[in-house]
Write an enzyme that holds these catalytic residues in place. Sequence first.
Site, PDB file in Angstrom:
ATOM      1  N   SER A  46       1.732 -18.771  -0.968  1.00  0.00           N
ATOM      2  CA  SER A  46       0.500 -18.649  -1.767  1.00  0.00           C
ATOM      3  C   SER A  46       0.078 -20.033  -2.222  1.00  0.00           C
ATOM      4  O   SER A  46       0.941 -20.907  -2.441  1.00  0.00           O
ATOM      5  CB  SER A  46       0.743 -17.776  -2.996  1.00  0.00           C
ATOM      6  OG  SER A  46      -0.367 -17.849  -3.878  1.00  0.00           O
ATOM      7  N   TYR A  52       5.748 -16.397 -10.648  1.00  0.00           N
ATOM      8  CA  TYR A  52       5.300 -16.029  -9.296  1.00  0.00           C
ATOM      9  C   TYR A  52       5.001 -17.301  -8.491  1.00  0.00           C
ATOM     10  O   TYR A  52       5.396 -17.423  -7.328  1.00  0.00           O
ATOM     11  CB  TYR A  52       4.054 -15.144  -9.395  1.00  0.00           C
ATOM     12  CG  TYR A  52       3.315 -14.945  -8.090  1.00  0.00           C
ATOM     13  CD1 TYR A  52       3.769 -14.044  -7.137  1.00  0.00           C
ATOM     14  CD2 TYR A  52       2.142 -15.667  -7.808  1.00  0.00           C
ATOM     15  CE1 TYR A  52       3.086 -13.863  -5.938  1.00  0.00           C
ATOM     16  CE2 TYR A  52       1.452 -15.492  -6.616  1.00  0.00           C
ATOM     17  CZ  TYR A  52       1.930 -14.590  -5.689  1.00  0.00           C
ATOM     18  OH  TYR A  52       1.255 -14.415  -4.499  1.00  0.00           O
TER      19      TYR A  52
HETATM   20  P1  NAP Z   1      -0.524  -5.660  -1.995  1.00  0.00           P
HETATM   21  O1  NAP Z   1      -1.884  -5.284  -1.547  1.00  0.00           O
HETATM   22  O2  NAP Z   1      -0.092  -5.331  -3.387  1.00  0.00           O
HETATM   23  O3  NAP Z   1       0.529  -5.072  -0.950  1.00  0.00           O
HETATM   24  C1  NAP Z   1       1.869  -5.356  -1.143  1.00  0.00           C
HETATM   25  C2  NAP Z   1       2.677  -4.763  -0.022  1.00  0.00           C
HETATM   26  O4  NAP Z   1       4.052  -5.127  -0.222  1.00  0.00           O
HETATM   27  C3  NAP Z   1       2.642  -3.261   0.008  1.00  0.00           C
HETATM   28  O5  NAP Z   1       2.694  -2.850   1.365  1.00  0.00           O
HETATM   29  C4  NAP Z   1       3.925  -2.848  -0.714  1.00  0.00           C
HETATM   30  O6  NAP Z   1       4.468  -1.602  -0.306  1.00  0.00           O
HETATM   31  C5  NAP Z   1       4.841  -3.956  -0.266  1.00  0.00           C
HETATM   32  N1  NAP Z   1       5.975  -4.193  -1.147  1.00  0.00           N
HETATM   33  C6  NAP Z   1       5.979  -4.641  -2.421  1.00  0.00           C
HETATM   34  N2  NAP Z   1       7.233  -4.749  -2.882  1.00  0.00           N
HETATM   35  C7  NAP Z   1       8.035  -4.340  -1.874  1.00  0.00           C
HETATM   36  C8  NAP Z   1       9.433  -4.212  -1.720  1.00  0.00           C
HETATM   37  N3  NAP Z   1      10.291  -4.489  -2.719  1.00  0.00           N
HETATM   38  N4  NAP Z   1       9.904  -3.759  -0.536  1.00  0.00           N
HETATM   39  C9  NAP Z   1       9.080  -3.453   0.481  1.00  0.00           C
HETATM   40  N5  NAP Z   1       7.760  -3.567   0.401  1.00  0.00           N
HETATM   41  C10 NAP Z   1       7.244  -4.000  -0.762  1.00  0.00           C
HETATM   42  O7  NAP Z   1      -0.297  -7.249  -1.850  1.00  0.00           O
HETATM   43  P2  NAP Z   1      -1.081  -8.349  -0.970  1.00  0.00           P
HETATM   44  O8  NAP Z   1      -2.137  -8.949  -1.823  1.00  0.00           O
HETATM   45  O9  NAP Z   1      -1.402  -7.806   0.359  1.00  0.00           O
HETATM   46  O10 NAP Z   1       0.075  -9.449  -0.861  1.00  0.00           O
HETATM   47  C11 NAP Z   1       0.870  -9.618   0.298  1.00  0.00           C
HETATM   48  C12 NAP Z   1       1.538 -10.989   0.221  1.00  0.00           C
HETATM   49  O11 NAP Z   1       0.535 -12.001   0.103  1.00  0.00           O
HETATM   50  C13 NAP Z   1       2.443 -11.159  -1.007  1.00  0.00           C
HETATM   51  O12 NAP Z   1       3.571 -11.908  -0.654  1.00  0.00           O
HETATM   52  C14 NAP Z   1       1.565 -11.951  -1.970  1.00  0.00           C
HETATM   53  O13 NAP Z   1       2.315 -12.713  -2.873  1.00  0.00           O
HETATM   54  C15 NAP Z   1       0.801 -12.831  -0.997  1.00  0.00           C
HETATM   55  N6  NAP Z   1      -0.463 -13.370  -1.515  1.00  0.00           N
HETATM   56  C16 NAP Z   1      -1.474 -12.559  -1.923  1.00  0.00           C
HETATM   57  C17 NAP Z   1      -2.640 -13.114  -2.433  1.00  0.00           C
HETATM   58  C18 NAP Z   1      -3.782 -12.272  -2.906  1.00  0.00           C
HETATM   59  O14 NAP Z   1      -4.694 -12.819  -3.573  1.00  0.00           O
HETATM   60  N7  NAP Z   1      -3.838 -10.995  -2.589  1.00  0.00           N
HETATM   61  C19 NAP Z   1      -2.766 -14.511  -2.517  1.00  0.00           C
HETATM   62  C20 NAP Z   1      -1.715 -15.301  -2.093  1.00  0.00           C
HETATM   63  C21 NAP Z   1      -0.574 -14.736  -1.590  1.00  0.00           C
HETATM   64  P3  NAP Z   1       3.986  -0.210  -0.997  1.00  0.00           P
HETATM   65  O15 NAP Z   1       2.511  -0.118  -0.748  1.00  0.00           O
HETATM   66  O16 NAP Z   1       4.718   0.843  -0.272  1.00  0.00           O
HETATM   67  O17 NAP Z   1       4.322  -0.324  -2.448  1.00  0.00           O
END
Ligand code: NAP
Length: 249
Positions: free
Chosen positions: A143, A157
């Site tokens: 990130s 985080y």
């Molecule tokens: P999201 O929409 O909240 O989705 C998170 C995903 O991770 C879901 O599929 C969830 O599964 C799964 N998950 C969470 N904890 C888990 C665990 N302990 N074991 C297995 N699966 C788990 O998040 P996102 O925004 O797509 O983020 C994905 C990645 O991108 C993360 O690493 C986040 O830090 C990074 N990121 C996001 C952003 C942003 O602005 N969105 C920016 C920078 C980086 P369930 O649905 O089954 O709970």
Amino acid sequence: MSRPVVLVTGGSRGIGAAVCRLAAARGFDVAIVYRSETAAAEAVAEACRQAGAAALVIAGDMGVQDEIAAAFEAAARLGPVRHVVNNAGITGRAGRLDATDPDVIRETIDVNVTGAILVAREAARRLATRHGGPGGSIVNISSVAAEIGSPGEYVWYAASKGAIDSLTIGLARELAGDGVRVNAVSPGLTETEIHARSTGEPGRAARIAPLIPMGRAGQPDEIAEAVLFLMGEGASYVTGANLKVSGGR
Ligand code: NAP
């Protein structure tokens, strides 16, 4: 010819789901690992199948070693795993560090750091040619928070993603002679449910969008494009890279 298999952690929603769908469209079979949202994971699998891929949904907590190993074992039903997208992550409720419960910090580190390193370890053991694996690639999802530190929001985080950046550099060099490339994608603000469900601020993307040089949040598909590039043959000489996809932030 058989299609290469990619295992995506956190594939049920957001960026992970977009990676699964794009990978399916680009010729990969897909193992979708998720924690709790079975219906969402099944919907992603269905979309992958519509695109001509074989797809499996696998429930497992990616903060827990036994469940990580079991997820890789299950994914092998599709064929040897060639690529791993280390994407599952949480932020914990936003707040200043001095006001945040230690359990929130511990849970974030368990999933984002310990879990991600254990996923990378499992990938190394199965992909590396020195272990008889087929070679391939690992893409860690970091990130821009690692760079900006996220003061007042979630510095723990941000620190967890700093660890992912170091993991990427070190493991890339460790596996460079073993047929495994290791890279990271660092998304900036991206429109997913993480802001509502993990951070606790549903309007966060809209609030921050004006602060992004491009004036908007990214879409999960835009992050997925970068992941697919790093997985692909076009990136055959790319390892240890960290590709920022952040609208200029
Ligand atoms: P999201 O929409 O909240 O989705 C998170 C995903 O991770 C879901 O599929 C969830 O599964 C799964 N998950 C969470 N904890 C888990 C665990 N302990 N074991 C297995 N699966 C788990 O998040 P996102 O925004 O797509 O983020 C994905 C990645 O991108 C993360 O690493 C986040 O830090 C990074 N990121 C996001 C952003 C942003 O602005 N969105 C920016 C920078 C980086 P369930 O649905 O089954 O709970």
